[in-house]
Each structure stands twice: as C-alpha cells, then as structure tokens.
Design a protein around this motif. Sequence first.
Motif, PDB file in Angstrom:
ATOM      1  N   UNK A  55     -32.350  95.677 -15.898  1.00  0.00           N
ATOM      2  CA  UNK A  55     -33.499  95.175 -15.570  1.00  0.00           C
ATOM      3  C   UNK A  55     -34.524  94.254 -16.487  1.00  0.00           C
ATOM      4  N   UNK A  56     -34.484  95.161 -18.062  1.00  0.00           N
ATOM      5  CA  UNK A  56     -35.080  94.717 -19.203  1.00  0.00           C
ATOM      6  C   UNK A  56     -34.517  92.989 -19.307  1.00  0.00           C
ATOM      7  N   UNK A  57     -32.935  93.240 -19.247  1.00  0.00           N
ATOM      8  CA  UNK A  57     -32.249  91.819 -19.807  1.00  0.00           C
ATOM      9  C   UNK A  57     -33.008  90.889 -18.693  1.00  0.00           C
ATOM     10  N   UNK A  58     -33.201  91.026 -17.545  1.00  0.00           N
ATOM     11  CA  UNK A  58     -33.158  89.941 -16.676  1.00  0.00           C
ATOM     12  C   UNK A  58     -34.870  89.726 -16.631  1.00  0.00           C
ATOM     13  N   UNK A  59     -35.819  90.679 -17.213  1.00  0.00           N
ATOM     14  CA  UNK A  59     -36.672  90.184 -17.869  1.00  0.00           C
ATOM     15  C   UNK A  59     -37.780  89.353 -18.478  1.00  0.00           C
ATOM     16  N   UNK A  60     -36.298  89.818 -20.024  1.00  0.00           N
ATOM     17  CA  UNK A  60     -36.388  88.859 -20.744  1.00  0.00           C
ATOM     18  C   UNK A  60     -35.970  87.300 -20.640  1.00  0.00           C
ATOM     19  N   UNK A  61     -34.996  87.562 -20.093  1.00  0.00           N
ATOM     20  CA  UNK A  61     -34.152  85.818 -19.672  1.00  0.00           C
ATOM     21  C   UNK A  61     -35.649  84.895 -18.183  1.00  0.00           C
ATOM     22  N   UNK A  62     -36.017  85.684 -17.701  1.00  0.00           N
ATOM     23  CA  UNK A  62     -36.709  84.814 -17.211  1.00  0.00           C
ATOM     24  C   UNK A  62     -37.631  84.769 -17.925  1.00  0.00           C
ATOM     25  N   UNK A  63     -38.918  85.056 -18.970  1.00  0.00           N
ATOM     26  CA  UNK A  63     -39.566  84.920 -20.195  1.00  0.00           C
ATOM     27  C   UNK A  63     -39.334  83.776 -20.587  1.00  0.00           C
ATOM     28  N   UNK A  64     -37.492  83.499 -20.699  1.00  0.00           N
ATOM     29  CA  UNK A  64     -37.464  82.348 -22.396  1.00  0.00           C
ATOM     30  C   UNK A  64     -36.848  81.436 -20.555  1.00  0.00           C
ATOM     31  N   UNK A  65     -36.971  81.767 -19.520  1.00  0.00           N
ATOM     32  CA  UNK A  65     -36.944  80.695 -19.024  1.00  0.00           C
ATOM     33  C   UNK A  65     -38.006  80.108 -18.532  1.00  0.00           C
ATOM     34  N   UNK A  66     -39.674  80.667 -19.014  1.00  0.00           N
ATOM     35  CA  UNK A  66     -41.287  80.244 -18.772  1.00  0.00           C
ATOM     36  C   UNK A  66     -41.067  79.957 -19.604  1.00  0.00           C
ATOM     37  N   UNK A  67     -40.512  80.475 -20.719  1.00  0.00           N
ATOM     38  CA  UNK A  67     -40.981  79.023 -22.348  1.00  0.00           C
ATOM     39  C   UNK A  67     -40.622  77.799 -22.797  1.00  0.00           C
ATOM     40  N   UNK A  68     -38.737  78.614 -22.527  1.00  0.00           N
ATOM     41  CA  UNK A  68     -38.242  77.438 -22.680  1.00  0.00           C
ATOM     42  C   UNK A  68     -37.614  77.042 -21.657  1.00  0.00           C
ATOM     43  N   UNK A  69     -37.557  76.467 -21.273  1.00  0.00           N
ATOM     44  CA  UNK A  69     -36.863  76.165 -19.474  1.00  0.00           C
ATOM     45  C   UNK A  69     -35.674  75.517 -19.741  1.00  0.00           C
ATOM     46  N   UNK A  70     -35.737  73.960 -20.433  1.00  0.00           N
ATOM     47  CA  UNK A  70     -34.838  73.654 -20.849  1.00  0.00           C
ATOM     48  C   UNK A  70     -33.292  74.213 -21.335  1.00  0.00           C
ATOM     49  N   UNK A  71     -34.219  74.309 -22.908  1.00  0.00           N
ATOM     50  CA  UNK A  71     -32.918  75.337 -23.633  1.00  0.00           C
ATOM     51  C   UNK A  71     -32.801  76.444 -23.123  1.00  0.00           C
ATOM     52  N   UNK A  72     -32.574  77.327 -22.356  1.00  0.00           N
ATOM     53  CA  UNK A  72     -32.092  78.815 -21.918  1.00  0.00           C
ATOM     54  C   UNK A  72     -31.292  78.595 -20.514  1.00  0.00           C
ATOM     55  N   UNK A  73     -30.946  77.143 -19.615  1.00  0.00           N
ATOM     56  CA  UNK A  73     -30.574  76.649 -18.921  1.00  0.00           C
ATOM     57  C   UNK A  73     -29.499  75.914 -19.425  1.00  0.00           C
ATOM     58  N   UNK A  74     -29.874  75.520 -20.255  1.00  0.00           N
ATOM     59  CA  UNK A  74     -28.287  74.400 -21.423  1.00  0.00           C
ATOM     60  C   UNK A  74     -27.894  75.543 -22.299  1.00  0.00           C
TER      61      UNK A  74
END
Length: 211
Positions: free
Chosen positions: A19-38
Amino acid sequence: MAPAASRLRAGAGLRALLRRALVQYLRLLRLYPVLTKAATSGILSALGNFLAQMIEKKREKENCSQKLDVSGPLRYAIYGFFFTGPLNHFFYLFMEHWIPPEVPLAGVKRLLLDRLLFAPAFLLLFFLIMNFLEGRETAAFAVQIRRSFWPALCMNWRVWTPVQFININYVPLQRGERPGRNSLEQQLHWEEGRGRVSLSLSLTHTIRIKE
C-alpha cells in the motif's frame, strides 16, 4: 498458533508495504507523470524481453546451451523509457482533447484512431528503433518490415482491439483532465533473420490520475 500468528503478521506487513509503495507510486505519477511512466515502461519492457527469452529457451530444448541475450533487455528498456511511456502518455492526452466524450460515436472514433493510426505507427517505430539499437543496416530493416510488419500488426489487431475498446471507453474517468487508465501493449518482435520468433510483452502504464 504461533506459526499461524507469525504468518498473519507477515501478510499484514506485506500488504502495508504494498500500500505504501502504491501511494508513493501514485504520488510520483502526479508530480512527474511522464518521467514516472517512462521509467515504469522501461523496467517492464526489459522484464518482458527477459521473460520472452526464458520462455523461448525452454521451448528450444535441443539448444539448451544457448545463452540469454543480455543486451536484449537493455534495448527494450531504452525503447520503453524513451518511446513507449512518453508516446502513450501524450497520445491519450491528445485523444481526450481531440475526441471528447460528448462527440457522437466518440468511442468508435477513439478506437479507430488507436487501431488504424497509432498502432501501425507505433509498431513501425518499434521495428525501426530496434533495428537501429541492434546495429543492423537499412537493408535489414526493409527486409524485416516486408516479412514481419503485417503479421505483427494483424496479431496486434486480433489480440488487443477488444482490450483497447474497454481501455479507451469504459475505464471510469477521474476528476479533471487526466483520467486514470492502464494500457496493455503487446509488441511482437519477429527475428526471422535468425530463424526464430521472439514474443516480448510490454506492460505500459498510461495512468493519468486526477489533479
């Protein structure tokens, strides 16, 4: 009772960690969407190629001594990071703006745009970049396109058209301009010059979460 309680605690700890990993991942998606998806696409593309090689090696039992191509996952990681992730991100943003939901037959138009325009162009780019990363000449690229492009595109249409129809039209939209969506893209890499077919699966995250 002690072992059972220990297993329960371990399971609860693992779920909390996920759950913590998912929350952190979604946070990165919100802050850095293109870089995170790449980055996600690069990692999963490399993993897909590695698994494809493992499957192929098991099938070719008569050639079990064949070593894994360690450069293969690297090539797929490069392609996933620089092309798959960013291109999917901007394509879906473009499609949302160009064909909004209130347009008549928006679902059909979106599907046709994805299947008839984006899928062939994306597959052609895949062959081109892989040919370059493998250090092959232009003539080899032309031969591979003639032999493999149409079969790979037909396979893409057969397998992924139903998935994309649901993906594009029935995944609930989030608040704002960025709907949440996952896209599974299957890329077929025909290495007919080497007498074999390598199937590489790329799980490409095109999640665009709400602001």
